[in-house]
Design a protein around this motif. Structure first.
Motif, PDB file in Angstrom:
ATOM      1  N   ILE A 109     -85.822  67.948  74.246  1.00 44.13           N
ATOM      2  CA  ILE A 109     -86.604  66.957  74.986  1.00 44.13           C
ATOM      3  C   ILE A 109     -85.677  65.963  75.698  1.00 44.13           C
ATOM      4  CG2 ILE A 109     -88.163  64.968  74.726  1.00 44.13           C
ATOM      5  CD1 ILE A 109     -89.528  66.500  72.437  1.00 44.13           C
ATOM      6  N   ASP A 110     -85.956  65.704  76.950  1.00 51.44           N
ATOM      7  CA  ASP A 110     -85.277  64.635  77.697  1.00 51.44           C
ATOM      8  C   ASP A 110     -86.234  64.168  78.795  1.00 51.44           C
ATOM      9  OD1 ASP A 110     -83.736  62.870  79.092  1.00 51.44           O
ATOM     10  OD2 ASP A 110     -81.974  64.172  79.230  1.00 51.44           O
ATOM     11  N   LEU A 111     -86.948  63.083  78.504  1.00 54.48           N
ATOM     12  CA  LEU A 111     -87.960  62.602  79.436  1.00 54.48           C
ATOM     13  C   LEU A 111     -87.349  62.046  80.713  1.00 54.48           C
ATOM     14  CD1 LEU A 111     -90.503  60.839  77.028  1.00 54.48           C
ATOM     15  CD2 LEU A 111     -90.399  63.234  77.762  1.00 54.48           C
ATOM     16  N   THR A 112     -86.056  61.707  80.671  1.00 56.37           N
ATOM     17  CA  THR A 112     -85.417  61.170  81.885  1.00 56.37           C
ATOM     18  C   THR A 112     -85.112  62.269  82.897  1.00 56.37           C
ATOM     19  OG1 THR A 112     -83.164  61.377  80.995  1.00 56.37           O
ATOM     20  CG2 THR A 112     -84.362  59.331  80.510  1.00 56.37           C
ATOM     21  N   LYS A 113     -85.357  63.524  82.514  1.00 46.83           N
ATOM     22  CA  LYS A 113     -85.147  64.636  83.443  1.00 46.83           C
ATOM     23  C   LYS A 113     -86.460  65.266  83.894  1.00 46.83           C
ATOM     24  CE  LYS A 113     -80.524  65.816  81.756  1.00 46.83           C
ATOM     25  NZ  LYS A 113     -79.651  66.870  81.180  1.00 46.83           N
ATOM     26  N   ALA A 114     -87.565  64.602  83.567  1.00 53.97           N
ATOM     27  CA  ALA A 114     -88.857  65.120  84.004  1.00 53.97           C
ATOM     28  C   ALA A 114     -88.941  65.132  85.524  1.00 53.97           C
ATOM     29  CB  ALA A 114     -89.979  64.257  83.433  1.00 53.97           C
ATOM     30  N   THR A 115     -89.614  66.118  86.068  1.00 58.95           N
ATOM     31  CA  THR A 115     -89.740  66.242  87.526  1.00 58.95           C
ATOM     32  C   THR A 115     -91.110  65.805  88.032  1.00 58.95           C
ATOM     33  OG1 THR A 115     -90.428  68.552  87.278  1.00 58.95           O
ATOM     34  CG2 THR A 115     -88.070  68.118  87.608  1.00 58.95           C
ATOM     35  N   GLN A 116     -92.033  65.513  87.098  1.00 59.02           N
ATOM     36  CA  GLN A 116     -93.354  65.027  87.478  1.00 59.02           C
ATOM     37  C   GLN A 116     -93.732  63.861  86.582  1.00 59.02           C
ATOM     38  OE1 GLN A 116     -96.445  68.169  88.419  1.00 59.02           O
ATOM     39  NE2 GLN A 116     -94.953  69.503  87.403  1.00 59.02           N
ATOM     40  N   ARG A 117     -94.475  62.929  87.137  1.00 60.64           N
ATOM     41  CA  ARG A 117     -94.921  61.782  86.345  1.00 60.64           C
ATOM     42  C   ARG A 117     -95.995  62.229  85.357  1.00 60.64           C
ATOM     43  NH1 ARG A 117     -98.334  58.805  91.249  1.00 60.64           N
ATOM     44  NH2 ARG A 117    -100.141  60.237  91.182  1.00 60.64           N
ATOM     45  N   PRO A 118     -96.084  61.600  84.183  1.00 59.85           N
ATOM     46  CA  PRO A 118     -97.117  61.985  83.212  1.00 59.85           C
ATOM     47  C   PRO A 118     -98.511  61.578  83.650  1.00 59.85           C
ATOM     48  CG  PRO A 118     -95.838  60.119  82.404  1.00 59.85           C
ATOM     49  CD  PRO A 118     -95.153  60.601  83.642  1.00 59.85           C
ATOM     50  N   ALA A 119     -98.610  60.538  84.467  1.00 58.64           N
ATOM     51  CA  ALA A 119     -99.899  60.083  85.008  1.00 58.64           C
ATOM     52  C   ALA A 119     -99.593  59.071  86.098  1.00 58.64           C
ATOM     53  CB  ALA A 119    -100.762  59.460  83.915  1.00 58.64           C
ATOM     54  N   VAL A 172     -87.414  59.518  73.771  1.00 60.39           N
ATOM     55  CA  VAL A 172     -86.988  59.766  75.150  1.00 60.39           C
ATOM     56  C   VAL A 172     -86.065  60.976  75.212  1.00 60.39           C
ATOM     57  CG1 VAL A 172     -85.812  58.784  77.160  1.00 60.39           C
ATOM     58  CG2 VAL A 172     -87.251  57.326  75.708  1.00 60.39           C
ATOM     59  N   LYS A 173     -85.106  61.009  74.306  1.00 60.27           N
ATOM     60  CA  LYS A 173     -84.172  62.133  74.240  1.00 60.27           C
ATOM     61  C   LYS A 173     -84.193  62.704  72.828  1.00 60.27           C
ATOM     62  CE  LYS A 173     -81.174  60.382  77.913  1.00 60.27           C
ATOM     63  NZ  LYS A 173     -79.793  60.045  78.342  1.00 60.27           N
ATOM     64  N   GLY A 174     -84.454  63.985  72.752  1.00 60.76           N
ATOM     65  CA  GLY A 174     -84.592  64.622  71.453  1.00 60.76           C
ATOM     66  C   GLY A 174     -83.363  64.510  70.585  1.00 60.76           C
ATOM     67  N   ARG A 175     -82.176  64.615  71.187  1.00 57.10           N
ATOM     68  CA  ARG A 175     -80.940  64.510  70.396  1.00 57.10           C
ATOM     69  C   ARG A 175     -80.853  63.152  69.706  1.00 57.10           C
ATOM     70  NH1 ARG A 175     -76.791  68.205  71.391  1.00 57.10           N
ATOM     71  NH2 ARG A 175     -77.262  69.753  73.006  1.00 57.10           N
ATOM     72  N   SER A 191     -84.030  53.363  80.975  1.00 55.43           N
ATOM     73  CA  SER A 191     -83.862  54.499  81.887  1.00 55.43           C
ATOM     74  C   SER A 191     -85.162  55.261  82.073  1.00 55.43           C
ATOM     75  CB  SER A 191     -82.770  55.439  81.367  1.00 55.43           C
ATOM     76  OG  SER A 191     -83.123  55.955  80.091  1.00 55.43           O
ATOM     77  N   LEU A 192     -86.006  55.327  81.050  1.00 59.01           N
ATOM     78  CA  LEU A 192     -87.255  56.069  81.172  1.00 59.01           C
ATOM     79  C   LEU A 192     -88.184  55.386  82.172  1.00 59.01           C
ATOM     80  CD1 LEU A 192     -89.196  58.310  80.393  1.00 59.01           C
ATOM     81  CD2 LEU A 192     -89.960  56.894  78.472  1.00 59.01           C
ATOM     82  N   GLY A 193     -88.371  54.082  82.020  1.00 55.69           N
ATOM     83  CA  GLY A 193     -89.242  53.369  82.938  1.00 55.69           C
ATOM     84  C   GLY A 193     -88.776  53.496  84.379  1.00 55.69           C
ATOM     85  N   ASN A 194     -87.473  53.350  84.595  1.00 59.69           N
ATOM     86  CA  ASN A 194     -86.930  53.476  85.954  1.00 59.69           C
ATOM     87  C   ASN A 194     -87.154  54.875  86.518  1.00 59.69           C
ATOM     88  OD1 ASN A 194     -86.037  50.824  85.853  1.00 59.69           O
ATOM     89  ND2 ASN A 194     -83.999  51.393  85.089  1.00 59.69           N
ATOM     90  N   HIS A 195     -86.964  55.887  85.657  1.00 59.89           N
ATOM     91  CA  HIS A 195     -87.135  57.267  86.118  1.00 59.89           C
ATOM     92  C   HIS A 195     -88.594  57.549  86.483  1.00 59.89           C
ATOM     93  CE1 HIS A 195     -86.444  61.527  86.550  1.00 59.89           C
ATOM     94  NE2 HIS A 195     -87.376  61.788  85.635  1.00 59.89           N
ATOM     95  N   LEU A 196     -89.526  57.052  85.656  1.00 60.18           N
ATOM     96  CA  LEU A 196     -90.937  57.297  85.943  1.00 60.18           C
ATOM     97  C   LEU A 196     -91.355  56.623  87.246  1.00 60.18           C
ATOM     98  CD1 LEU A 196     -92.520  56.930  82.371  1.00 60.18           C
ATOM     99  CD2 LEU A 196     -91.920  59.025  83.600  1.00 60.18           C
TER     100      LEU A 196
END
Length: 579
Positions: A188-198, A138-141, A214-219
């Motif tokens: 990488i930080d998937l919680t800051k994505a601006t578009q859904r992957p699908a 989810v987060k690269g760090r 947090s990832l599921g909620n953000h998506l």
């Protein structure tokens, strides 16, 4: 073309496996698997193979592949530009599936960093029906910090220190991560994505302790229909490639979710546009490699590595060690194959049944290591290379692979050289379990004591960061075994001793070169001394045999400099005048 086990396919610098799915009707979905990287990939190779097979059995086409510079792919010249080449490779693979199945909806399935790539690719590629994110980075760090933790855990478990050449701490089990790739992953930080992957996403999440909701909620805020299941057994898979096995329950739930996806009607769409092209050789700077299926029903898999532009002087069959698939621990088999090619020696690194990319046969035992089944697969590999007319045949193996190579050389008169590396057993004792043999292989009494009393360990002990249970327990158990032998056990060992010398003599009578390469202080040296004496005096009975001690190396040759010295020693043996 046999599609049952996955057909090898090649691209420009990398390859993969294509699973056709339904043969009698066009598949409604085409699934691209984006693997994890490094140690996680090594541990989950069998899981990835099983998932691809289950997707195909459900009637869907599937493709899995190696990222450039990893696994069997050609090495990158110089420093790579982040992970951009991995994304390019993934796009090539998506185009491959669309060319074969233009009417099928595309589903991306990724794990770890592969899940992060899938999340990035989804928005830029129209027509992605769904995405499955397995234990995503989810987060690269956080991912890189976990990699450093895994690096420490693996080396501690093996009783060795960190690789002195690894300044980043991201090298795990000898598998390094280039600084530019680490920098790209760090961003990488998937919680800051601006578009859904699908439109539809399945999260396959690790245990509650490590789950990040947090990832599921953000998506969901991005409009994705998100489902989630537990990744049961993830921690077990990551412990060790040799004991890791596919978590079939989790895989079945993933396939069921893909199968249940609502798909759009395929009206007016041409369902097939292209025939599958057989795999072609991939060329490196001084070698070319071809992935092949071979053996009964094309069940087994291997990579033929050939010197570029010249006839080889010999060919070496490289056997698995434990359940490390054909690239080897720390990618050692790939390094060895390409170094041998530079010295004019071809090689064939392959997976025995039940390991890596070779499914087990129908009648295989639950434990294939040290089994007759493994020896049968060694013979299938010898059969394959014998037909190539590539020069005298050599067998090479480490640990359990050394055992299989030694036995196959004794049994097969076509073998002219055998190189056994840290061989723990010249003769198998049926009273011993494989688990006991594997446990003793990775630690020595001296190594464990040295670990306990090294300056670095004492500093970590005082700071509370060193776990003493494993090395103390190992030393105690080994000493107890040494000093508690009963007379019946001594007699049994004498029988093994006689059988071992009979096998040594068989090789000597046929003038088969036997080269034994042993890490300094390894248990394999004790096995050698059992037959040849403490100072190796009985080795003089066998003029065809030799032993070389490789200093500063653990049982697995984990560190880069140790692997390089092993590769040099192996090349010196096999590049010598063919027998």
């Amino acid at each position: 073309m046999n599609f049952r086990y996955g057909v090898p396919v090649t691209f420009d610098t990398f390859g993969g496996f294509y699973h056709a799915g339904s043969i009698d009707r066009p598949p409604r979905k085409a699934v691209l698997l984006l693997s994890p990287i490094g140690y996680e990939e090594l541990c989950t190779r069998a899981t990835w193979c099983a998932l691809a097979e289950k997707i195909a059995q459900a009637g869907h086409a599937c493709l899995r592949f190696d990222y450039p510079g990893t696994a069997d792919a050609i090495d990158i010249a110089g420093e790579p530009e982040g992970i951009s080449d991995w994304l390019v490779a993934a796009r090539q693979c998506m185009a491959f599936l669309r060319d074969l199945h233009p009417g099928a909806e595309l589903v991306l399935v990724g794990q770890g960093v592969g899940a992060s790539l899938a999340a990035q690719l989804g928005p830029e590629c129209p027509g992605i029906a769904a995405t499955v994110l397995m234990a995503p980075a989810v987060k690269g760090r956080s991912y890189l910090r976990e990699s450093q933790a895994w690096s420490r855990m693996v080396t501690e478990r093996m009783g060795i220190g960190p690789d002195p050449l690894d300044h980043s701490g991201y090298t795990v089990a000898g598998l390094s991560l280039a600084s530019s790739r680490a920098a790209a992953i760090k961003a990488i930080d998937l919680t800051k994505a601006t578009q859904r992957p699908a439109a539809q996403v399945l999260l396959v999440e690790r245990t509650q302790m490590s789950r990040d909701s947090s990832l599921g909620n953000h998506l969901k805020t991005l409009g994705a229909d998100v489902s989630s299941i537990d990744y049961a057994g993830y921690e077990v898979i990551m412990q060790n490639p040799t004991v890791a096995g596919p978590q079939l329950g989790t895989l079945a739930r993933i396939v069921s979710w893909i199968d249940d996806l609502v798909t759009a009607p395929m009206t007016g769409v041409k369902l097939s546009a292209k025939e599958l092209t057989p795999a072609r050789p991939i060329a490196g700077p001084h070698y070319e490699e071809l992935p092949v299926r071979f053996g009964p029903d094309d069940r087994l898999f291997g990579i033929l590595c050939h010197p570029l532009g010249r006839r080889p002087a010999a060919i070496a069959v490289l056997a698995n060690s434990g359940r490390d698939y054909h690239i080897g621990w720390g990618r050692a088999a790939v390094e060895q194959a390409r170094a041998l090619a530079e010295r004019g020696v071809a090689s064939f690194r392959f997976d025995a049944g039940g390991i890596g990319d070779s499914p087990a046969s129908a009648g295989a035992p639950a434990e294939v290591l040290y089994s007759d089944e493994q020896l049968a697969d060694m013979r299938h590999a010898i059969d394959y290379v014998a037909k190539l007319d590539a020069g005298p045949i050599a067998l090479v193996g480490r640990c359990s692979g050394a055992y299989a190579s030694f036995q196959a050389a004794v049994q097969d008169e076509r073998v002219r050289t055998v190189v056994v590396i840290n061989n723990m057993r010249f003769v198998w004792d049926p009273r011993e379990t494989v688990a006991e043999a594997l446990q003793s292989a990775h630690r020595t009494i001296g190594g464990s004591v040295s670990l306990l009393f090294s300056k670095r360990s004492l500093r970590r002990l005082l700071s509370g960061n060193l776990r003493l249970k494993a090395p103390i327990a190992f030393v105690s158990k080994r000493l107890l075994q040494i000093f508690s032998l009963r007379p019946s056990q001594i007699l049994a060992r004498r029988k093994l001793y006689g059988e071992g010398h009979r096998r040594f003599q068989t090789l000597a009578d046929r003038d088969v070169r036997l080269a034994m390469l042993v890490s300094e202080g390894d248990h394999a040296l004790g096995e050698f001394q059992t037959y040849m004496g403490r100072k190796g005096a009985r080795l003089r009975r066998y003029p065809n045999a030799s032993i070389s001690i490789i200093p500063n190396a653990d049982h697995d040759f984990t560190h880069a400099d140790a692997r390089a010295r092993l590769t040099n020693a192996l090349c010196d043996v096999l590049a010598a005048s063919p027998r």
